[in-house]
Write a protein that holds these residues in place. Sequence first.
Motif, PDB file in Angstrom:
ATOM      1  N   ARG A  41       0.822  -1.203   0.000  1.00 40.37           N
ATOM      2  CA  ARG A  41       0.000   0.000   0.000  1.00 40.37           C
ATOM      3  C   ARG A  41       0.868   1.270   0.000  1.00 40.37           C
ATOM      4  O   ARG A  41       0.632   2.193  -0.793  1.00 40.37           O
ATOM      5  CB  ARG A  41      -0.922  -0.024   1.224  1.00 40.37           C
ATOM      6  N   LEU A  44       2.372   1.896  -3.354  1.00 41.23           N
ATOM      7  CA  LEU A  44       1.379   2.415  -4.304  1.00 41.23           C
ATOM      8  C   LEU A  44       1.191   3.912  -4.109  1.00 41.23           C
ATOM      9  O   LEU A  44       1.209   4.683  -5.077  1.00 41.23           O
ATOM     10  CB  LEU A  44       0.028   1.716  -4.103  1.00 41.23           C
ATOM     11  N   LYS A  51      -5.226   6.114  -5.367  1.00 40.67           N
ATOM     12  CA  LYS A  51      -5.887   5.160  -6.267  1.00 40.67           C
ATOM     13  C   LYS A  51      -6.198   5.855  -7.588  1.00 40.67           C
ATOM     14  O   LYS A  51      -5.981   5.297  -8.665  1.00 40.67           O
ATOM     15  CB  LYS A  51      -7.164   4.644  -5.603  1.00 40.67           C
ATOM     16  N   LEU A  54      -3.132   6.081  -9.805  1.00 39.94           N
ATOM     17  CA  LEU A  54      -2.870   4.816 -10.484  1.00 39.94           C
ATOM     18  C   LEU A  54      -3.884   4.597 -11.600  1.00 39.94           C
ATOM     19  O   LEU A  54      -3.536   4.154 -12.693  1.00 39.94           O
ATOM     20  CB  LEU A  54      -2.898   3.649  -9.493  1.00 39.94           C
TER      21      LEU A  54
END
Length: 163
Positions: A41, A44, A51, A54
Motif C-alpha cells: 500500500r 502504491l 488510487k 494509479l
Amino acid sequence: MGRPRGFDEAEVVRSAAGLFAGRVYDGVSVDDLVTHLGVHRNSLYKTFGSKRGLYLAALRWYVEHEIGVLAASLRRVRDFEEATRLVSDAGAGLDFLLLAAAERAPVDDEVAVEVNRALDVIDEAVGTFTAVPQATAALLGVRLRAKAGADRAGASPGSSPTR
C-alpha cells in the motif's frame, strides 16, 4: 538514500489497467489493488499518490497501448462490416474505455481528456474506411451489446440477470 523500488512500475500500471477494465472504478478498492498487483500500500501511494493516480496512469497506458493496437487494426479494414467483426473480436479490449466513459469521464476532467483522446484515435482510424461521423459510436455500441449478451449468457428471455 532511499530503497530501490521493489516492483516494475510499467507492469503494475498494465496489471491495474486489466483490473480497472473488469470493474468500475468504485468497485476496485485499494486492498484489491494491493492484493492483485502484489505491491505494498505504501509503495502504491508513494509512486502514484492515490488510487486515482494509479487509475489515470493505467488509463493513459491503456489508451496508448490497447487503443493504439485496435486503431492500427482498424486502419487495415476495408469496410464497416469488417470493422464490426474486429471490434466484436476485440472483446474486453474496449471495456476499460467504455467504463471510463460512462463512469468517470462525467465527473473527472482528466479522465474525460483521456477518453476523448481514445475516441479521437478510433475516429481517425475509422475515417480510413468510412466518412460516417457516428461510426465510432456504432462500433462501441457493438461491444456494449456483445458485453450485455455475454453477461446474460444462460439467462432465459425476459429474465433478469442474477447478481
